[in-house]
Scaffold this motif. Structure first.
Motif, PDB file in Angstrom:
ATOM      1  N   ARG A  38       0.836  -1.210   0.000  1.00 21.06           N
ATOM      2  CA  ARG A  38       0.000   0.000   0.000  1.00 21.06           C
ATOM      3  C   ARG A  38       0.870   1.258   0.000  1.00 21.06           C
ATOM      4  NH1 ARG A  38      -3.436  -2.993   3.807  1.00 21.06           N
ATOM      5  NH2 ARG A  38      -2.248  -2.028   5.475  1.00 21.06           N
ATOM      6  N   ARG A  39       1.892   1.276   0.850  1.00 23.10           N
ATOM      7  CA  ARG A  39       2.764   2.445   0.964  1.00 23.10           C
ATOM      8  C   ARG A  39       3.534   2.702  -0.330  1.00 23.10           C
ATOM      9  NH1 ARG A  39       7.755   2.380   1.783  1.00 23.10           N
ATOM     10  NH2 ARG A  39       7.813   0.355   2.792  1.00 23.10           N
ATOM     11  N   LEU A  40       4.110   1.654  -0.921  1.00 22.46           N
ATOM     12  CA  LEU A  40       4.851   1.816  -2.177  1.00 22.46           C
ATOM     13  C   LEU A  40       3.941   2.330  -3.292  1.00 22.46           C
ATOM     14  CD1 LEU A  40       7.017  -1.412  -1.996  1.00 22.46           C
ATOM     15  CD2 LEU A  40       7.889   0.945  -1.991  1.00 22.46           C
ATOM     16  N   THR A  41       2.711   1.824  -3.322  1.00 21.41           N
ATOM     17  CA  THR A  41       1.745   2.266  -4.330  1.00 21.41           C
ATOM     18  C   THR A  41       1.419   3.741  -4.136  1.00 21.41           C
ATOM     19  OG1 THR A  41       0.805   0.050  -4.524  1.00 21.41           O
ATOM     20  CG2 THR A  41      -0.589   1.895  -5.229  1.00 21.41           C
ATOM     21  N   ARG A  42       1.073   4.121  -2.930  1.00 17.75           N
ATOM     22  CA  ARG A  42       0.721   5.521  -2.656  1.00 17.75           C
ATOM     23  C   ARG A  42       1.900   6.449  -2.948  1.00 17.75           C
ATOM     24  NH1 ARG A  42      -3.393   7.775  -0.637  1.00 17.75           N
ATOM     25  NH2 ARG A  42      -4.209   5.901   0.370  1.00 17.75           N
ATOM     26  N   ASP A  43       3.090   6.074  -2.516  1.00 18.49           N
ATOM     27  CA  ASP A  43       4.270   6.918  -2.741  1.00 18.49           C
ATOM     28  C   ASP A  43       4.519   7.145  -4.231  1.00 18.49           C
ATOM     29  OD1 ASP A  43       4.602   7.003   0.004  1.00 18.49           O
ATOM     30  OD2 ASP A  43       6.356   5.671   0.029  1.00 18.49           O
ATOM     31  N   GLN A  44       4.435   6.087  -5.033  1.00 11.61           N
ATOM     32  CA  GLN A  44       4.703   6.231  -6.461  1.00 11.61           C
ATOM     33  C   GLN A  44       3.622   7.049  -7.153  1.00 11.61           C
ATOM     34  OE1 GLN A  44       7.544   5.313  -8.041  1.00 11.61           O
ATOM     35  NE2 GLN A  44       6.723   6.482  -9.748  1.00 11.61           N
ATOM     36  N   LEU A  45       2.370   6.777  -6.842  1.00 12.50           N
ATOM     37  CA  LEU A  45       1.287   7.522  -7.485  1.00 12.50           C
ATOM     38  C   LEU A  45       1.322   8.999  -7.098  1.00 12.50           C
ATOM     39  CD1 LEU A  45      -1.627   4.943  -7.332  1.00 12.50           C
ATOM     40  CD2 LEU A  45      -0.055   5.432  -9.221  1.00 12.50           C
ATOM     41  N   THR A  46       1.738   9.284  -5.874  1.00  9.70           N
ATOM     42  CA  THR A  46       1.900  10.677  -5.448  1.00  9.70           C
ATOM     43  C   THR A  46       3.012  11.344  -6.253  1.00  9.70           C
ATOM     44  OG1 THR A  46       1.080  10.168  -3.238  1.00  9.70           O
ATOM     45  CG2 THR A  46       2.401  12.170  -3.471  1.00  9.70           C
ATOM     46  N   ARG A  47       4.128  10.630  -6.459  1.00  5.36           N
ATOM     47  CA  ARG A  47       5.220  11.173  -7.288  1.00  5.36           C
ATOM     48  C   ARG A  47       4.743  11.463  -8.708  1.00  5.36           C
ATOM     49  NH1 ARG A  47       8.460   7.923  -4.070  1.00  5.36           N
ATOM     50  NH2 ARG A  47       8.307   6.076  -5.371  1.00  5.36           N
ATOM     51  N   TRP A  48       3.845  10.625  -9.221  1.00  2.00           N
ATOM     52  CA  TRP A  48       3.319  10.820 -10.576  1.00  2.00           C
ATOM     53  C   TRP A  48       2.255  11.918 -10.628  1.00  2.00           C
ATOM     54  CZ3 TRP A  48       2.335   5.056 -12.213  1.00  2.00           C
ATOM     55  CH2 TRP A  48       3.553   4.455 -12.569  1.00  2.00           C
ATOM     56  N   GLY A  49       1.794  12.392  -9.476  1.00  2.00           N
ATOM     57  CA  GLY A  49       0.784  13.439  -9.455  1.00  2.00           C
ATOM     58  C   GLY A  49      -0.632  12.934  -9.666  1.00  2.00           C
ATOM     59  N   VAL A  50      -0.871  11.660  -9.382  1.00  2.00           N
ATOM     60  CA  VAL A  50      -2.217  11.083  -9.496  1.00  2.00           C
ATOM     61  C   VAL A  50      -3.078  11.677  -8.386  1.00  2.00           C
ATOM     62  CG1 VAL A  50      -3.537   8.927  -9.340  1.00  2.00           C
ATOM     63  CG2 VAL A  50      -1.349   8.979 -10.567  1.00  2.00           C
ATOM     64  N   ASP A  51      -4.310  12.070  -8.714  1.00  2.00           N
ATOM     65  CA  ASP A  51      -5.170  12.718  -7.720  1.00  2.00           C
ATOM     66  C   ASP A  51      -5.512  11.777  -6.564  1.00  2.00           C
ATOM     67  OD1 ASP A  51      -8.029  11.614  -7.929  1.00  2.00           O
ATOM     68  OD2 ASP A  51      -7.600  12.080 -10.029  1.00  2.00           O
ATOM     69  N   ASP A  52      -5.908  12.370  -5.452  1.00  2.00           N
ATOM     70  CA  ASP A  52      -6.119  11.625  -4.206  1.00  2.00           C
ATOM     71  C   ASP A  52      -7.155  10.508  -4.339  1.00  2.00           C
ATOM     72  OD1 ASP A  52      -4.201  13.120  -2.906  1.00  2.00           O
ATOM     73  OD2 ASP A  52      -5.654  14.480  -1.976  1.00  2.00           O
ATOM     74  N   ASP A  53      -8.272  10.773  -5.019  1.00  2.00           N
ATOM     75  CA  ASP A  53      -9.310   9.746  -5.146  1.00  2.00           C
ATOM     76  C   ASP A  53      -8.806   8.542  -5.929  1.00  2.00           C
ATOM     77  OD1 ASP A  53     -11.138  11.209  -3.696  1.00  2.00           O
ATOM     78  OD2 ASP A  53     -12.134  12.057  -5.464  1.00  2.00           O
ATOM     79  N   ALA A  54      -8.144   8.785  -7.054  1.00  5.10           N
ATOM     80  CA  ALA A  54      -7.602   7.677  -7.853  1.00  5.10           C
ATOM     81  C   ALA A  54      -6.517   6.940  -7.085  1.00  5.10           C
ATOM     82  CB  ALA A  54      -7.067   8.202  -9.183  1.00  5.10           C
ATOM     83  N   CYS A  55      -5.729   7.687  -6.333  1.00  5.41           N
ATOM     84  CA  CYS A  55      -4.673   7.085  -5.522  1.00  5.41           C
ATOM     85  C   CYS A  55      -5.281   6.173  -4.447  1.00  5.41           C
ATOM     86  CB  CYS A  55      -3.828   8.179  -4.893  1.00  5.41           C
ATOM     87  SG  CYS A  55      -2.351   7.592  -4.073  1.00  5.41           S
TER      88      CYS A  55
END
Length: 146
Positions: A38-55
């Motif tokens: 979960r943490r690795l997924t959230r960290d990477q998607l945040t780096r990519w600028g994916v919005d909070d809901d999609a993340c």
């Protein structure tokens, strides 16, 4: 093989010559690694600028698929891949388990367990499963709008 079609640990952020962003990680098949996935997924998607809901949705899907691979296969490790292309986020989880059938979408009513794929089905545009191409195991994937 086209870029973005295989699961591999530690993938680069952008495939050369494409607009596809990919990231993968390989974790031991242990209960305490679900939180790491979960943490690795959230960290990477945040780096990519994916919005909070999609993340949030992607983190939940990764959690469910990782947990299913952990509980229902004889895997020693589980590989996860995130792929972002054309406004679609694809999550894939590969196990090493040997089962005669793939994941089954249950119609669980009041059961405590068995609703993971129902959540994946409800939250994704598409999802599916296929046999792993590089040995025993299965890949379960879900495509999410982002």
């Amino acid at each position: 093989m086209a870029p973005g079609n295989t699961l591999a640990p530690r993938l680069m952020d952008r495939c050369q010559g494409t607009d596809i962003r990919r990231y993968g990680f390989d974790l031991p098949a242990r209960a305490e690694c679900v939180a790491a996935a979960r943490r690795l997924t959230r960290d990477q998607l945040t780096r990519w600028g994916v919005d909070d809901d999609a993340c949030d949705t992607a983190v939940l899907v990764v959690s469910e698929l990782f947990t299913n691979a952990l509980l229902h296969t004889a895997s020693e490790h589980i590989v996860c891949e995130l792929r972002d292309s054309d406004g679609r986020l694809r999550v894939a989880v590969k196990d090493q388990g040997l089962r005669p059938t793939g994941p089954q979408l249950r119609q669980a009513a009041e059961e405590e367990h068995g609703r993971g794929l129902q959540l994946v089905d409800a939250m994704s545009s598409f999802w599916g499963t296929r046999d792993a191409e590089d040995g025993p195991g299965r890949v379960v994937w879900a495509e999410l709008p982002c």
